[in-house]
Each structure stands twice: as structure tokens, then as C-alpha cells.
Design an enzyme around this catalytic site. Sequence first.
Site, PDB file in Angstrom:
ATOM      1  N   ASP A  48       4.092  -4.023  -3.690  1.00  0.00           N
ATOM      2  CA  ASP A  48       2.950  -3.235  -4.146  1.00  0.00           C
ATOM      3  C   ASP A  48       2.332  -3.881  -5.381  1.00  0.00           C
ATOM      4  O   ASP A  48       2.515  -5.077  -5.617  1.00  0.00           O
ATOM      5  CB  ASP A  48       3.395  -1.790  -4.408  1.00  0.00           C
ATOM      6  CG  ASP A  48       2.314  -0.782  -4.072  1.00  0.00           C
ATOM      7  OD1 ASP A  48       1.206  -0.895  -4.625  1.00  0.00           O
ATOM      8  OD2 ASP A  48       2.563   0.139  -3.267  1.00  0.00           O
ATOM      9  N   HIS A  67      -0.509   2.172  -8.559  1.00  0.00           N
ATOM     10  CA  HIS A  67      -0.205   2.426  -7.152  1.00  0.00           C
ATOM     11  C   HIS A  67       1.255   2.136  -6.821  1.00  0.00           C
ATOM     12  O   HIS A  67       1.935   2.921  -6.158  1.00  0.00           O
ATOM     13  CB  HIS A  67      -1.139   1.562  -6.301  1.00  0.00           C
ATOM     14  CG  HIS A  67      -1.136   1.856  -4.837  1.00  0.00           C
ATOM     15  ND1 HIS A  67      -0.290   1.223  -3.951  1.00  0.00           N
ATOM     16  CD2 HIS A  67      -1.896   2.693  -4.089  1.00  0.00           C
ATOM     17  CE1 HIS A  67      -0.527   1.664  -2.729  1.00  0.00           C
ATOM     18  NE2 HIS A  67      -1.498   2.555  -2.775  1.00  0.00           N
ATOM     19  N   SER A 115      -0.838   5.346   1.913  1.00  0.00           N
ATOM     20  CA  SER A 115       0.048   4.705   0.938  1.00  0.00           C
ATOM     21  C   SER A 115       1.165   5.633   0.516  1.00  0.00           C
ATOM     22  O   SER A 115       2.275   5.195   0.217  1.00  0.00           O
ATOM     23  CB  SER A 115      -0.733   4.294  -0.311  1.00  0.00           C
ATOM     24  OG  SER A 115      -1.492   3.144  -0.089  1.00  0.00           O
TER      25      SER A 115
END
Length: 492
Positions: free
Chosen positions: A157, A196, A412
Site C-alpha cells: 500500500d 491509505h 480498499s
Amino acid sequence: MIRHSRKATAALIGAAALAAATAITATAPVNAASTGADTSYLVLYRSGASTAGAAKAVAAAGGTVVATYAQIGVVIARSGRSDFVSAVTAANGVQAAAATRPYATSLGDGTQDGADSSAVVSTEPLSSLQWDMRNIQAPEAHQITPGSRDVLVADLDTGLDFTHPDLAPNYDAANSTDCTSGVPAPLLAGNDKNGHGTHTAGTIAAAANGIGIEGVAPNVRIAGVKTGNDDGFFFPEAVVCAFMWSATHGVDVTNNSYFADPWYMNCKNDPAQRAIWTAESRAIKFAQSQGTVVVAAEGNFSDDLNHLGQDAQSPDDTTPVTRDITNACASVPVDVPGVIGVSATGVLHLKSFYSSYGSSTVDVAAPGGDSILQVTPEATNGRVLSTYPAGLPCTRKVTQGAATYCYLQGTSMASPHVAGVAALVLSAHPGMSPRAVEAKIQQTATPLACPDAGLYAAFPSVNDGDPQVCRGGTGHNSFYGAGEVNALAAVQ
């Protein structure tokens, strides 16, 4: 799935601030009748009810208060009385009470209702906000295994804030790296400037340590493999580096909440795109051959990946040009054979309005949040709460002490739930092959039938404008694959 870059679709969104929990202790009444070992209990107050009388109510039921989290209506108590639950639930304002690990056991029946107040629950301070964990019966699964330290999950990520209090206990520094240059480099502090990666990592493996939330697999090790740069681009060299690193560092599971840039769909009739597809596919297959389970998000474009006629996203690092595509075009990593593809659901177990899907690409569904179609008293903003770097902006932020959390939605957020379940499966069944793990997850998923097509009429495909159409039956369909992942059934 991050979109990933500047064109984020239904993704990075956060939550209103919540004050830190306040612990209150009390002394056990002398006449409390003990019928066994002292057991921990979670006492849930009704929404809006005051916990001011908790110490008195718990004492009257024969217990002692360990902590009161008034802001979320949760009280932790201990008692040796066999009738504690029935006694304390009679108190004013109390909704339910349940024994917690290690003493409680609840095997359940494999169904998901997400609203059963008598179900096993986590005792983490913010766990009442984790509808997503209840939807997949993660707390019940933890009664069987919270995950083994022998299992290593790599989160490919935008990085990982390994100083976060809920991630630090499970962080594996030796197997973490920065692959954004295409060559492994040390993963430095402050590496996740996007947020994220820290969010997806928390869903996988936030520790059960009395702080904040609890991940799907709260006892496994988590490695950060920085694959996306600070702008959220996951370029081919980084993707290849990340999978090669995973293959050679004993990674059991990788989570991939992205599509590999710059091409949303790599069309194999174009030499450059074919080369990218081939290189990335080889790296992924090599990791799989070394025993790595690969889990990936479907995407946030409401696209049917099996019936997509246009790609309006690519190349996303310059100026996207709408182009016609065929079945010779595919997305990395979700379209690579053997990758577990994950679509997103909301609190009502319906596909999220934004989630992409496809009969051959979706293996299972998992909670990703839905802020439009699935907002309820249990999921007041529809989104998923997880860990977040303290210094980054978040619209819907929650804090507990020095720890920061953020509400986001997207496929996600769905993919790491499945990566966490894969880690639990490997904890319960050491040595299981990637194909067997995939089969186990699919076979134990809760089947979901296609919903009313009219529900998604206002959300056509972002890329080709087609309406969303669910194809298939309850056993397997294009929205949910085999169904919504079920952590408890998977570890049983």
C-alpha cells in the site's frame, strides 16, 4: 481501493472526533457470591443512555467496574457470578452484556446478522463502532484464534505508520520495505503520507491491546511494503518489487487495495501494456508459488469487469483518454489468476453502490462501507473505521488518547478484511496452500442473492455508463462471488 491517485472515487473520507475513554474503578461488594473464576464482561448501554450509574449497577449484580467508556456507552466489568449477565441487563439503560475472552466461547451457527446484542464482542474501546467486524463475525472467530505470530501479512500500500499504538505491537520491521523506486529500501518513519496504507493495515491487524479498535487478525505480524507513492500511484516497478519482496521474505498473505498504474485496464494487443501485464503477473505468480495468498480489491467504479466496453481512466498519470476495450484487457492485480478478488458491502450486507464487480473476478465480498444506500443507527456514516496517521487530515476522525482513527469507504476497505480472514485460516491450518485458503474462504462465505437491480439505478458504470447488473444465483454471482466472507465459519 485507492484511486488511487488524484481521482479518488468514493474513498478517502473520515469521522467526527471522539474524546478519549475514561477509566473508572470500583471495589467489589463483600457479599458478591462467586460461583467460579472471575470473568470479564462487556456491558453495553443503549444509545444515548447515561453510564453514570454503572458502578452501582455492576456492584448490585455482583461485579466490579474495570473501565467506563462513557462516550460510546461501553462498560468493562468482572464478576464471578453465574447470573451476572441476567442481573446487570436488568439495570436501567443497559442494552446487553456478554462475557469476553478468554473465558467466553461462542461457536455460533455461521450466520451473519450483525445486530445480535448477545453475540461475542470485542472489548477494545472503539469496537462498538466496528460494525464491519460484527458483520463477518470476527469477534467470534477470535474465540477460536486471534491469529498466530507465525503468520505474516504484508500490506502492499502507500506505507504504514508503524508508530501507531494499535499497529506497533504487530509491526514486523525486518520484513517491511519501501518499493516505490523499484528496489527495496528501508521503510522510514513517516513513510505513509497518504494514510491509505495505515488504514488498510489496521483492518488486518490492529492489536487487541486495550487501545482503539481490533483488526480481523489482531495477533498476526504485519509488514508494510510501500508500493504506492505519496500521490497514490502504484507503478509497475513498485508492484513487481513488492511481490518479489513478499515471495522472498516468507509473507503468507498480501493485501492489495489498488489497481496497478498507469493503466486501469492493460490491453494485451498493445506491446507496452502487454509487457506491464506480463511482468506484474509473473511477480504475482511467483509469490503464489512460494506460498503467498494474494488478496485484491475490485475497484470503485461500479464497473462490471467482465462486461466492460470502455476505459476512461487511463493513462491516469497523464491525461486519461476514453478508449474502447475488449476481454483482452485486464486489471492488475485483481484479474491475475489465483488472486482472491473482493467486492465491497455495507452494513446491510448489500453490495456498496460504488463497488466494481464481475462473475469471474469477484471471489467473495467483504465490508467496505456505503455512505449512501446503507446508513443505519449502527453505521451512522456507513463507512469503515480504522487506524490513521495522526498528522494527516481526515474529515471524519476519531481519537482515543494519542491514537488516531479515520472513517473511509471503498473496496480498499473490503480487501483487508479478506486478507485478515486468510491470516486466521492459516493460523488455524498452518501450511495450507494459497489455493486451499481461497477455497476455504469461498466455501465458508455466507451466500447472498442478487439484490433488486433498481437499488443501483442511480449509479451506472463510471467507465462505460452501463447500468449495474448482477448476474448469477445465490451460490455464486457477479456482485458477491461465493458470498460475504465469514471469519468464524472459516476458522471452524
